[in-house]
Write a protein that holds these residues in place. Structure first.
Motif, PDB file in Angstrom:
ATOM      1  N   SER A 256     -34.085 -17.413  23.784  1.00  0.00           N
ATOM      2  CA  SER A 256     -33.967 -17.146  22.342  1.00  0.00           C
ATOM      3  C   SER A 256     -32.542 -16.763  21.997  1.00  0.00           C
ATOM      4  O   SER A 256     -32.003 -17.176  20.978  1.00  0.00           O
TER       5      SER A 256
ATOM      6  N   ASP B 121     -37.759 -22.358  17.944  1.00  0.00           N
ATOM      7  CA  ASP B 121     -37.989 -21.280  18.911  1.00  0.00           C
ATOM      8  C   ASP B 121     -39.465 -21.247  19.279  1.00  0.00           C
ATOM      9  O   ASP B 121     -40.320 -21.225  18.396  1.00  0.00           O
ATOM     10  N   GLU B 122     -39.726 -21.246  20.550  1.00  0.00           N
ATOM     11  CA  GLU B 122     -41.107 -21.153  21.064  1.00  0.00           C
ATOM     12  C   GLU B 122     -42.009 -22.101  20.291  1.00  0.00           C
ATOM     13  O   GLU B 122     -42.990 -21.699  19.670  1.00  0.00           O
TER      14      GLU B 122
HETATM   15 MG   LIG Z   1     -37.677 -15.711  23.353  1.00  0.00          MG
END
Ligand SMILES: [Mg+2]
Ligand SMILES: Nc1ncnc2c1ncn2[C@@H]1O[C@H](COP(=O)(O)OP(=O)(O)OP(=O)(O)O)[C@@H](O)[C@H]1O
Length: 944
Positions: free
Chosen positions: A356, A484-485
């Protein structure tokens, strides 16, 4: 008493008491002798108690009853008894309080009789008129009806809004669909022409319009790059560079399209020497580019033609410094790598590896920690325009649950697309993206999710929301998409559908960088490239298919059965004990292993390739240099054809390059309009909000009216009148607390959207404040009028009549509205100043308590303690209360009615007029607003 005198004078002597016992008679005295004289003396001089219960109130039939319920003595005119004797039974030990209460009742009874007596007098100010409807009754009815109408209207609106929107959406949808189909057909035709153009078969048939639609700036840029390469490399370029350029030129990713045709082409190419081809050869190959197969999505016209863009990052390090110990913690270590245009890169690593963090650094959204190193986008340093050309889709989807999918995308389209884009163009883009994401059929569904009040709106599934988030990110036509993710929290099928959508986008030229956790094999295969991090170090970056091969070459064996992603994660995780039975003997166990592998990778051929790719990109200088190129081509033997072709390419490139600019913020007015519309929709569609604020406010006004219904105008009701005014003031300060959770809820949208540069703080603030203000004013108008007429306020108007130049009702309404909006603003300010709802509530409640203590109602201002006295100036409640009291009692004659002196003493030396109190409130209003805006602007920055 007569008998007492007789007993003492005569009977005691008769009983044989010695006369020496009696010295002198003092009372009634020797001059009073006969019975008649004694009786006269009693009448003239004596008095006595009515002992408790000796003149009890009771029914006339009761032989022991002396008084009727109005304290009148039965059988006697104009005689009342008011004391302890009236009780039928002794009312307990401490008799004072019952006596006081009884006295009050008696005074009311006497008062009522006096009023009856004066009713015909012209000076009588009583409103206790039984004939017809009294003013407060009318007030109650009108107020009740108003409240009811308000309630009904708000509910009706909330309901009808749904139907109206459905109808409107259906109409617009049909129109957009038609336009979309037409556009698609046109694009399809144009794409066909373009393919032919590249084959130089029918170039005469191409007009500049169709070219404008289909030629991307990448095409222009790729050609420029070759010209540059030619200059710097003696006319020779490397084979992989050529492939990349062809890919960039066509906007089609290397692996998918170019690989088959061009590889073959290059292999067959006798003129290629040492993997290099001459520019002349390249131009020849380019002309044979006709054999490139065009992916379906591109041919059917639904493609989006992203601007191919790449990312090169070099020596990225990131340190967090602990503010207390000043110790530095390095989270990213010297990361260097390259991400090619139109590729899909997986950012992989175990938890805490720095995924991240790296994504935030690359997407320029990192605003904590010390970052070093550089990131180049198409060979250029990033600047603030990078936000415009990239989109970041965070892990959590954040939408208002009450809005529909179409509203969400239109919201983004209006804010993100260029100002000159027509509404039809916006619709078309939305339709195209929704089609691409498979959400077109859900276009009229609500997004759904929990509302701040706790109600859950049914709507899209998790995977659909994820796709909707991506659609929102794509509306601005970004060149790079950060995710992200991307699949976290989704079930296997939803994850697959999301990934398929992303894969299609990459195919169309979008550069995608996504952090991902434990991808399943089918998802893993979709990625072109992988960037593997472990403890902030780069373990591998390159083709996903060659990752395991690289680690094998380092001596770490693979299980051919295992999912490669699982293998990579297992191998590079060192934060736990690895059982040899499960992980084998040869795996990374210590930080040194990770560091060694990272060092090996830095020196590897993979890294050399990444750097070479970057070098190629660094030659890119953008569209403008195409002009220079055009002159060069002018010398070519096909000069005429080339120059006309290039002119069109450049024109279209200019248009397209302009498109990148389009992602700048919408004009302020548009932002304001869109936010205003959203705020209204959000307000109206949230039943919790409608109930909490509209119904509750109307209800409290009504209940206050009922509690103080038809107050008497006489001094005995003075306290109740002051109490009613004070209570109303308190209500309008307390009610805004019901919506604190809404402010806090809305704040997260602001944080997210302002970080994405969707709008300016001022547009957001003004739009929301305007909606709040309007709704609050409407609330007060209903509730305060109900209370005003029911209580029968407006004493001053009654006293002064036409002499008074202000209408008490309007002044009252104005003050209450001001108070309510100031109170509301105070609550908002607390919400903006404090990090969470509980703390905001505590601060707000504390301030309201202070306001109440110093309101002038509970403690008379002249009695304020010297030390804390100044606090009264922070109490906006005081100014509102003073204002309404002064408004209510203006003209009340202090000389004729001593009770007014209480008001005079208590309310209020400074300021002394109704108008001045209103100005002070207005001052509070502006100060709170300015403070709230500053908090919003400076405190609410997303921290990553
Ligand atoms: Mg992360
Ligand atoms: N603000 C911060 N201050 C100090 N250390 C931080 C901060 N933010 C992150 N870190 C540390 O940086 C490292 C990388 O964090 P990051 O969130 O990037 O990991 P990740 O790979 O995304 O993990 P996950 O898979 O759990 O999301 C972690 O060790 C974390 O503790």
């Amino acid at each position: 008493m007569r008998e007492m005198a007789d007993v003492v004078r005569n009977e005691s002597l008769k009983a044989g008491l010695p006369s020496s016992l009696f010295a002198e008679e003092l009372y009634p005295g020797p001059s009073v002798q006969t019975d008649a004289e004694v009786e006269q003396h009693i009448r003239d001089t004596t008095w006595g108690h009515h002992a408790c219960c000796t003149a009890k109130i009771g029914k006339q039939e009761d032989p022991m009853a002396v008084l009727d319920s109005n304290f009148r003595v039965y059988g006697v005119r104009n005689l009342r008894v008011v004391d302890a004797s009236v009780f039928p039974k002794i009312p307990g030990m401490f008799i004072t309080v019952p006596i006081l209460v009884t006295s009050q009742k008696a005074s009311a009874a006497i008062d009522a009789q006096a009023l009856d007596a004066c009713r015909d007098s012209p000076y009588c100010m009583s409103s206790d008129d039984d004939s017809g409807l009294s003013r407060q009754n009318i007030g109650a009815i009108v107020g009740g009806i108003l409240a009811f109408i308000g309630l009904a209207l708000s509910l009706l609106y909330a309901l009808s809004d749904k139907f109206r929107n459905k109808k409107k959406d259906a109409e617009v949808s049909a129109r957009a669909q038609a336009q979309f189909e037409a556009d698609r057909a046109r694009q399809r035709a144009a794409t066909k022409d373009r393919i032919t153009l590249l084959g130089k078969e029918k170039e005469g048939a191409i007009d500049s319009d169709t070219l404008a639609i289909n030629v991307t700036p990448a095409e222009a840029r790729a050609r420029v790059m070759f010209a540059e390469l030619d200059r710097d490399n003696d006319g020779y370029i490397e084979r992989h560079t050529l492939r990349a350029a062809l890919s960039a030129a066509s906007g089609i990713p290397l692996d998918e399209v170019v690989s088959d045709d061009v590889n073959k082409l290059l292999e067959d190419e006798p003129l290629a020497v040492d993997g290099k081809v001459s520019l002349q050869e390249f131009l020849r190959i380019r002309d044979r580019h006709v054999s490139i197969t065009v992916p379906d999505s591109r041919a059917n016209g639904s493609s989006m033609l992203f601007t191919p863009t790449d990312v090169y990052f070099e020596n990225i390090t990131l340190d967090y410094v602990d503010p207390k110990t000043q110790e530095s913690n390095r989270v990213l270590h010297n990361l260097t790598g390259y991400i090619a245009p139109g590729t899909m890169t997986a950012l992989l690593g175990s938890s805490g590896a720095g995924k991240s963090t790296m994504l935030d650094v690359l997407s320029m959204r990192k605003n904590t920690g010390n970052v070093e190193g550089r990131v180049l986008i198409n060979g250029h340093e990033r600047n603030s325009s990078f936000y415009k050309m990239s989109s970041y889709v965070p892990q959590e989807d954040l939408f208002l649950p009450t809005v529909t999918v179409r509203e969400v995308v239109m919201y983004y389209a209006t804010l993100r697309m260029p100002a000159y884009a027509t509404p039809a163009a916006r619709w078309r883009r939305c339709e195209m993206l929704l089609l691409e994401s498979g959400l077109l059929e859900y276009v009229d569904s609500k997004v759904g999710g929990p509302l701040p009040g706790g109600i859950t709106v049914r709507g899209l599934s998790g995977g659909q929301k994820r796709r909707l988030s991506m659609v929102c990110g794509l509306i601005a036509n970004p060149a790079i998409l950060f995710l992200d993710e991307v699949t976290s929290g989704l079930d296997a099928l939803s994850a697959l559908m999301v990934m398929e959508m992303i894969r299609r986008l990459a195919t169309q030229g979008l550069t995608i960088i996504a952090t991902i956790h434990q991808p399943r094999t089918s998802i893993w295969r979709m990625f072109d490239k992988v960037m593997l991090l472990a403890n902030g170090r780069l373990m591998y970056m390159g083709d996903a298919s060659r990752a395991t091969e690289w680690f094998n070459s380092l001596g770490y064996p693979t299980d051919p059965q295992a999912n490669p992603a699982d293998f990579l994660l297992d191998l590079t995780s060192i934060s736990f004990h690895k059982d040899p039975a499960l992980f084998g003997n040869k795996t990374m166990r210590k930080l040194e292993h990770v560091e060694d592998a990272a060092d090996a990778f830095a020196k590897s051929e993979h890294m050399a390739l990444l750097r070479r790719q970057q070098k190629f990109v660094s030659y890119s200088r953008g569209v403008d240099q195409t002009l220079e190129l055009m002159t060069r081509f002018g010398k070519d033997k096909d000069a005429k054809m080339q120059s006309s072709l290039w002119r069109r390419v450049i024109e279209s490139s200019r248009k397209m390059a302009g498109n990148a600019e389009h992602q700048s913020m919408a004009p302020w007015g548009t932002q304001f309009g869109v936010l205003l519309k959203r705020a209204i929709t959000n307000y109206v569609r949230n039943p919790g909000n409608v109930i909490a604020r509209f119904v509750l406010v109307a209800f409290t006004g009504f209940m206050t009216g009922a509690a103080f219904f038809g107050l008497s105008e006489h001094w005995d009701a003075l306290n109740s009148r002051l109490g009613a005014l004070y209570f109303l003031c308190v209500i309008y300060v307390l009610l805004p607390f019901t919506s604190l959770s809404l402010f806090i809820y809305d704040r997260q949208f602001y944080s997210r959207e302002s970080a994405a540069r969707l709008y300016t703080p001022s547009a957001y603030y003004l739009a929301n404040s305007l909606v709040e203000l309007t709704f609050n004013a409407a609330n007060v108008a209903i509730s305060a009028s109900v209370a005003y007429w029911m209580i029968d306020l407006g004493l001053s108007d009654n006293i002064l009549g036409a002499e008074r130049n202000a209408n008490g009702f309007w002044v009252f309404l104005r003050i209450m509205t001001l108070l309510h909006i100031v109170g509301n603003q105070m609550v908002q300010l607390c919400g903006l100043m404090m990090p969470n709802q509980d703390m905001a509530f505590a601060l707000g409640a504390g301030f309201v308590i202070l306001c109440q203590i110093f309101s002038g109602f509970l403690v008379i201002p002249s009695n304020f303690n010297e030390v804390t006295e100044w606090l009264q100036y922070t109490s906006f409640l005081k100014y509102a209360y003073a204002g309404v009291v002064l408004n209510e009692f203006e003209g009340y004659d202090a000389n004729s009615d001593p009770s007014f002196s209480i008001i005079e003493e208590a309310h209020f030396s400074n300021p002394t007029t109704v108008a001045d109190n209103q100005y002070v409130l207005l001052g509070f209003f502006f100060v709170f607003h300015i403070m709230a805006f500053l908090c919003l602007k400076y405190l609410h920055k997303e921290r990553r």
